[in-house]
Design an enzyme around this catalytic site. Structure first.
Site, PDB file in Angstrom:
ATOM      1  N   GLY A  45      35.843  34.533  46.543  1.00 47.53           N
ATOM      2  CA  GLY A  45      35.165  34.571  45.252  1.00 47.53           C
ATOM      3  C   GLY A  45      36.015  33.956  44.155  1.00 47.53           C
ATOM      4  NE  ARG A  67      32.469  35.308  50.053  1.00 45.24           N
ATOM      5  CZ  ARG A  67      33.496  35.900  49.483  1.00 45.24           C
ATOM      6  NH1 ARG A  67      34.652  35.957  50.119  1.00 45.24           N
ATOM      7  NH2 ARG A  67      33.389  36.435  48.276  1.00 45.24           N
ATOM      8  CG  ASP A  84      41.215  41.335  51.121  1.00 42.54           C
ATOM      9  OD1 ASP A  84      40.340  40.509  50.810  1.00 42.54           O
ATOM     10  OD2 ASP A  84      40.959  42.535  51.360  1.00 42.54           O
ATOM     11  CB  THR A 144      40.445  38.970  43.669  1.00 44.82           C
ATOM     12  OG1 THR A 144      39.391  39.932  43.698  1.00 44.82           O
ATOM     13  CG2 THR A 144      41.776  39.675  43.828  1.00 44.82           C
ATOM     14  CG  ASP A 186      36.855  43.194  43.312  1.00 46.06           C
ATOM     15  OD1 ASP A 186      36.113  43.255  42.317  1.00 46.06           O
ATOM     16  OD2 ASP A 186      36.447  42.933  44.449  1.00 46.06           O
ATOM     17  CG  ASP A 199      40.776  43.736  45.940  1.00 47.81           C
ATOM     18  OD1 ASP A 199      41.379  42.708  45.564  1.00 47.81           O
ATOM     19  OD2 ASP A 199      39.768  43.706  46.663  1.00 47.81           O
ATOM     20  NE  ARG A 231      33.626  44.522  50.310  1.00 47.82           N
ATOM     21  CZ  ARG A 231      34.093  43.316  49.991  1.00 47.82           C
ATOM     22  NH1 ARG A 231      33.371  42.529  49.205  1.00 47.82           N
ATOM     23  NH2 ARG A 231      35.254  42.899  50.443  1.00 47.82           N
ATOM     24  CB  ILE A 235      27.569  38.220  33.877  1.00 47.56           C
ATOM     25  CG1 ILE A 235      27.887  37.686  32.485  1.00 47.56           C
ATOM     26  CG2 ILE A 235      27.765  39.740  33.924  1.00 47.56           C
ATOM     27  CD1 ILE A 235      26.989  38.247  31.396  1.00 47.56           C
TER      28      ILE A 235
END
Length: 319
Positions: free
Chosen positions: A11, A72, A103, A125, A127, A129, A171, A250
């Site tokens: 992403g 991907r 990751d 990323t 996230d 994470d 997620r 967004i």
């Protein structure tokens, strides 16, 4: 090394372009040829590789997304796909690779390193994470996008005396929801790492109503479940009307914040230095505002954790 490559994978996140810029210009500063690989590992397999120069990254530091594009690639998870990528790097004389992503992207970098092609990972990323780094490229920008959206929604929630459930990305990690919820004074924050019971959420909403509070904000990370399902449960259990906003993609777009531009520039340049110093199979990161690096395998095996003190603070301030 005389030739290195750079790609973005997974992403997209705001600040990736700033990282690409740093990689390209840092390599050229050290008289190293730099090659951009478009469309991630799929582009590596397809040989979508082009030499870059200083002008290739002009006027991109302020742009969201990634000029190298991203995709991907299931094929790259196989030995055949990895070997095709290696053959393409051999064809172009590329001796090392910088992979900007999350990751999943780092697993590809790990496989290439194991097969003799040194790779360095740069965490990009929204996230946040990735273990071993306090922040990932794009997190700060996405956070500010979420906060702006919540501010706008709060105006409507106040005007119509409603409870809003706002679903954000995350997620497996709740950093976006936690930081946004704390920054915006949300009544409840639902994250994958710490799932609140529905009764606790309803009790908090009722306490607010009893003291005259007319509207409430609930922030939910997508990994917890659907905001629409939670809204239905609250309606069934407590007969409280709620409205749902799913922010969606967004959160990934927009011009990166100053913080993300600086972080991306530092990590991109660090990755080049790491390759040129002989390091391989490692991830660049930042901890306590100091540049660090860690073994990819160790980072992938380590689970990212949230700041539980922040989570507890959010509870204490939303009484």
């Amino acid at each position: 090394m005389k030739k290195i490559g750079v790609l973005t994978s997974g992403g997209d996140s705001p600040g990736m372009n700033a990282a690409i810029r740093a990689v390209v210009r840092k390599a050229i500063y050290h008289s190293v040829e730099i090659y951009g690989i478009k469309n991630g590992f799929q582009g590596l397999i397809d040989g979508n590789i082009k030499k870059m120069d200083i002008g290739s990254v002009g006027d991109i530091i302020q742009r969201g997304g990634t000029i190298l594009r991203s995709a991907r690639c299931e094929e790259f998870k196989t030995d055949g796909g990895q070997n095709q990528g290696i053959e393409q790097m051999k064809k172009h004389g590329i001796e090392g690779l910088i992979v900007i992503g999350g990751d999943g992207s780092f697993r590809g970098a790990q496989k290439l390193t194991e097969k003799g092609y040194p790779c360095i990972g740069v965490p990009g990323t929204i996230d946040n994470d990735i273990a071993g780094t306090d922040f990932t490229i794009g997190f700060d920008t996405a956070l500010n996008t979420v906060i702006e959206a919540i501010d706008n929604i709060r105006d409507t929630a106040s005007s119509h005396e409603r409870t809003f459930i706002i679903e954000v990305m995350g997620r497996d990690a709740g950093d976006l929801a936690l930081w946004a919820g704390l920054a915006d004074g949300a009544e409840s924050i639902l994250i994958p790492e710490k799932k609140d019971e529905l009764n606790d959420i309803i009790e908090r909403l009722k306490r607010g109503q009893e003291r005259g509070k007319k509207h409430s904000i609930i922030i939910l990370a997508e990994g917890v479940g659907s905001a629409f399902e939670y809204a239905e449960k609250i309606k069934e259990t407590a007969d409280l009307e709620t409205r749902v906003t799913v922010l969606g993609h967004i959160q990934r777009g927009g011009s990166p914040t100053a913080s993300d531009r600086v972080l991306a520039s530092r990590l991109g340049a660090q990755a080049v230095d790491m390759l040129l110093s002989g390091k391989a199979g490692r991830i660049a990161g930042i901890q306590n505002n100091q540049l660090v690096d860690h073994d990819i395998a160790e980072i992938l095996a380590e689970k990212h954790t949230i700041d539980m003190d922040m989570y507890q603070l959010s509870k204490e301030l939303s009484i």
